[in-house]
Design a protein around this motif. Structure first.
Motif, PDB file in Angstrom:
ATOM      1  N   ASN A 279      38.812 -16.878  73.741  1.00 38.21           N
ATOM      2  CA  ASN A 279      38.133 -18.109  74.189  1.00 38.21           C
ATOM      3  C   ASN A 279      39.118 -19.181  74.681  1.00 38.21           C
ATOM      4  N   ASP A 280      40.395 -18.802  74.780  1.00 40.19           N
ATOM      5  CA  ASP A 280      41.416 -19.715  75.309  1.00 40.19           C
ATOM      6  C   ASP A 280      41.329 -21.071  74.587  1.00 40.19           C
ATOM      7  N   GLU A 281      41.205 -21.005  73.261  1.00 41.75           N
ATOM      8  CA  GLU A 281      40.825 -22.204  72.503  1.00 41.75           C
ATOM      9  C   GLU A 281      41.873 -23.320  72.517  1.00 41.75           C
ATOM     10  N   LEU A 282      43.147 -22.959  72.357  1.00 36.16           N
ATOM     11  CA  LEU A 282      44.146 -24.033  72.247  1.00 36.16           C
ATOM     12  C   LEU A 282      44.389 -24.714  73.590  1.00 36.16           C
ATOM     13  N   GLU A 283      44.400 -23.903  74.645  1.00 34.91           N
ATOM     14  CA  GLU A 283      44.593 -24.447  75.990  1.00 34.91           C
ATOM     15  C   GLU A 283      43.432 -25.395  76.337  1.00 34.91           C
ATOM     16  N   ARG A 284      42.226 -24.973  76.003  1.00 35.89           N
ATOM     17  CA  ARG A 284      41.048 -25.800  76.328  1.00 35.89           C
ATOM     18  C   ARG A 284      41.030 -27.071  75.488  1.00 35.89           C
TER      19      ARG A 284
ATOM     20  N   ARG B 179      33.365 -13.464  72.132  1.00 36.22           N
ATOM     21  CA  ARG B 179      33.244 -14.538  73.140  1.00 36.22           C
ATOM     22  C   ARG B 179      32.199 -15.557  72.691  1.00 36.22           C
ATOM     23  N   TYR B 180      32.498 -16.842  72.816  1.00 38.48           N
ATOM     24  CA  TYR B 180      31.471 -17.861  72.609  1.00 38.48           C
ATOM     25  C   TYR B 180      30.488 -17.800  73.769  1.00 38.48           C
ATOM     26  N   ASP B 181      31.062 -17.662  74.953  1.00 36.80           N
ATOM     27  CA  ASP B 181      30.247 -17.599  76.165  1.00 36.80           C
ATOM     28  C   ASP B 181      30.115 -16.134  76.564  1.00 36.80           C
ATOM     29  N   PRO B 182      28.919 -15.530  76.388  1.00 38.82           N
ATOM     30  CA  PRO B 182      28.784 -14.099  76.642  1.00 38.82           C
ATOM     31  C   PRO B 182      29.052 -13.703  78.096  1.00 38.82           C
ATOM     32  N   SER B 183      29.152 -14.696  79.002  1.00 39.98           N
ATOM     33  CA  SER B 183      29.479 -14.323  80.392  1.00 39.98           C
ATOM     34  C   SER B 183      30.995 -14.421  80.626  1.00 39.98           C
ATOM     35  N   GLY B 184      31.746 -14.775  79.589  1.00 45.39           N
ATOM     36  CA  GLY B 184      33.212 -14.866  79.712  1.00 45.39           C
ATOM     37  C   GLY B 184      33.802 -13.519  80.091  1.00 45.39           C
ATOM     38  N   THR B 185      34.973 -13.550  80.731  1.00 50.10           N
ATOM     39  CA  THR B 185      35.471 -12.302  81.330  1.00 50.10           C
ATOM     40  C   THR B 185      36.053 -11.311  80.320  1.00 50.10           C
ATOM     41  N   SER B 186      36.889 -11.768  79.359  1.00 47.73           N
ATOM     42  CA  SER B 186      37.491 -10.724  78.519  1.00 47.73           C
ATOM     43  C   SER B 186      37.046 -10.817  77.068  1.00 47.73           C
ATOM     44  N   THR B 187      36.897  -9.644  76.473  1.00 48.04           N
ATOM     45  CA  THR B 187      36.464  -9.547  75.078  1.00 48.04           C
ATOM     46  C   THR B 187      37.681  -9.192  74.212  1.00 48.04           C
ATOM     47  N   ALA B 188      37.460  -9.201  72.894  1.00 50.94           N
ATOM     48  CA  ALA B 188      38.542  -8.796  71.992  1.00 50.94           C
ATOM     49  C   ALA B 188      38.925  -7.335  72.248  1.00 50.94           C
ATOM     50  N   ALA B 189      37.936  -6.496  72.592  1.00 55.27           N
ATOM     51  CA  ALA B 189      38.227  -5.086  72.882  1.00 55.27           C
ATOM     52  C   ALA B 189      39.161  -4.980  74.087  1.00 55.27           C
ATOM     53  N   ASP B 190      38.921  -5.806  75.111  1.00 55.58           N
ATOM     54  CA  ASP B 190      39.804  -5.769  76.289  1.00 55.58           C
ATOM     55  C   ASP B 190      41.241  -6.065  75.883  1.00 55.58           C
ATOM     56  N   LEU B 191      41.420  -7.058  75.001  1.00 55.88           N
ATOM     57  CA  LEU B 191      42.781  -7.433  74.596  1.00 55.88           C
ATOM     58  C   LEU B 191      43.424  -6.326  73.765  1.00 55.88           C
ATOM     59  N   VAL B 192      42.739  -5.871  72.722  1.00 56.25           N
ATOM     60  CA  VAL B 192      43.404  -4.882  71.850  1.00 56.25           C
ATOM     61  C   VAL B 192      43.654  -3.554  72.577  1.00 56.25           C
ATOM     62  N   ASN B 193      42.796  -3.237  73.547  1.00 54.08           N
ATOM     63  CA  ASN B 193      42.954  -1.930  74.201  1.00 54.08           C
ATOM     64  C   ASN B 193      43.840  -1.957  75.435  1.00 54.08           C
ATOM     65  N   ASN B 194      44.134  -3.136  75.967  1.00 51.22           N
ATOM     66  CA  ASN B 194      44.883  -3.181  77.228  1.00 51.22           C
ATOM     67  C   ASN B 194      46.228  -3.894  77.179  1.00 51.22           C
ATOM     68  N   LEU B 195      46.429  -4.800  76.229  1.00 50.12           N
ATOM     69  CA  LEU B 195      47.708  -5.515  76.215  1.00 50.12           C
ATOM     70  C   LEU B 195      48.842  -4.575  75.803  1.00 50.12           C
ATOM     71  N   SER B 196      50.034  -4.886  76.268  1.00 58.63           N
ATOM     72  CA  SER B 196      51.192  -4.096  75.826  1.00 58.63           C
ATOM     73  C   SER B 196      51.436  -4.396  74.347  1.00 58.63           C
ATOM     74  N   GLN B 197      52.158  -3.510  73.684  1.00 60.79           N
ATOM     75  CA  GLN B 197      52.406  -3.700  72.253  1.00 60.79           C
ATOM     76  C   GLN B 197      53.120  -5.025  71.990  1.00 60.79           C
ATOM     77  N   SER B 198      54.079  -5.383  72.857  1.00 58.22           N
ATOM     78  CA  SER B 198      54.817  -6.626  72.576  1.00 58.22           C
ATOM     79  C   SER B 198      53.948  -7.851  72.872  1.00 58.22           C
ATOM     80  N   ASP B 199      53.097  -7.794  73.902  1.00 57.24           N
ATOM     81  CA  ASP B 199      52.202  -8.935  74.168  1.00 57.24           C
ATOM     82  C   ASP B 199      51.197  -9.108  73.024  1.00 57.24           C
TER      83      ASP B 199
END
Ligand SMILES: C[S@@+](CC[C@H](N)C(=O)[O-])C[C@H]1O[C@@H](n2cnc3c(N)ncnc32)[C@H](O)[C@@H]1O
Length: 311
Positions: free
Chosen positions: A213-218, A129-149
């Motif tokens: 960091n939702d970089e492209l959307e931002r 996270r660039y912003d340490p108060s941001g809600t999701s980390t890389a660990a959240d994504l790799v550990n919680n997203l479905s395999q296809s997502d």
């Protein structure tokens, strides 16, 4: 004597040429980082020009604050995401501006801080996270997203052709906690080809960082806002570091430099669109071999500049 800088600003001369800051002008640096570009802008706008600097990362602001202290109240620093650019500029009564710089992505300080988890070359937590108060980390994504997502994310944001194999390996191995764990797993999943120019985990790390960091959307959101802050003749300069960012900037500049954006097969214009930008850099500006040899980060940098024209 000036302190050695922790991050070398890329394409510095080219940014100055593109923004063309003049004494007394007001400019925004939306990604202040270590303040290298901002310092050069402050020098060029002396004696009374002003810079408003934003960064999502409070630790970057600490570095910029120290470095830019000699410029006193000519510099204002704000811990904010650049999607809030317009609101911050209004709050600081900093409108209109003659130039805006966005130097995208991460700094060398962030990459080198192992505890931030951006680097696959050292052992750190999967954060990113660039912003340490941001809600999701890389660990959240790799550990919680479905395999296809997960596979879609790696394909979309990393342009990773082996996204499905990597997603399968991640799901089989989770929970994952560290950057090394992930980097090794990706290397095993894709196999390391001897001829490959980049580490096998490069694209996976890029994809996760962009998603966290939702970089492209931002980026898509900030570009039209930035244009509304410029005075006529004011310039917007964007440095990108990968093709997805560069395409976003290029397409935006192209669209906003046209008086009509109707589909080409439509005989009569119905869009009422008016050009607000004049493109200064027809092709992206890239770093010289000399700069790349001094700062390898500059290799993938692309600068695009456009000027606000009143419609
Ligand atoms: C490449 S560095 C900028 C370096 C800076 N130009 C210099 O000369 O030191 C990018 C900085 O932008 C910040 N950043 C990235 N995305 C951001 C966003 N959406 N809003 C605000 N800051 C952002 C990062 O935290 C990082 O400090």
């Amino acid at each position: 004597m000036e302190e050695p800088a922790p991050h070398s600003p890329v394409l510095l001369d080219e940014v100055l040429k593109g923004l063309n800051p003049q004494p007394g002008q007001r400019l925004i640096d939306g990604t202040i980082g270590a303040g290298g570009h901002a310092q050069a802008i402050l020098k060029a706008t002396a004696p009374n020009g002003q810079v408003l600097g934003l960064d999502a990362d409070p630790s970057a602001l600490d570095i910029a604050r120290q470095r830019l202290a000699p410029y006193g109240d000519r510099i204002s620093l704000v811990n904010a995401n650049f999607v809030q650019l317009a609101a911050v500029a209004r709050d600081y009564d900093f409108l209109p501006v003659q130039g805006i710089l966005l130097d995208l992505g991460l700094s060398s300080m962030q990459l080198n801080a192992v505890e931030r988890g951006f680097s696959f070359q050292s052992e750190g937590p999967l954060d990113m996270r660039y912003d340490p108060s941001g809600t999701s980390t890389a660990a959240d994504l790799v550990n919680n997203l479905s395999q296809s997502d997960l596979a879609d994310l790696l394909y979309q944001f990393g342009e990773e052709r082996r996204s499905r194999a990597i997603a399968r390996a991640i799901v089989a191995a989770r929970p994952l906690h560290s950057t090394r764990e992930l980097a090794n797993l990706v290397s095993r999943a894709v196999g390391s080809r001897q001829k490959a120019k980049i580490h096998p985990a490069t694209r996976t790390f890029q994809a996760l960082r962009i998603a966290v960091n939702d970089e492209l959307e931002r980026l898509s959101k900030v570009l039209p806002k930035a244009v509304t802050l410029l005075s006529p003749g004011g310039r917007l300069a964007v440095i990108s570091f990968h093709s997805l960012e560069d395409r976003t900037v290029k397409d935006f500049f192209k669209r906003e430099s046209k008086d009509c954006i109707c589909p080409p097969e439509q005989p009569i214009c119905t869009c009422d669109h008016r050009a607000t930008l004049h493109i200064i850099t027809q092709k992206p500006v890239t770093a010289s071999e000399q700069e790349i040899s001094l700062n390898p980060r500059a290799r993938s940098a692309k600068l695009r500049v456009a000027e606000y024209t009143e419609s």
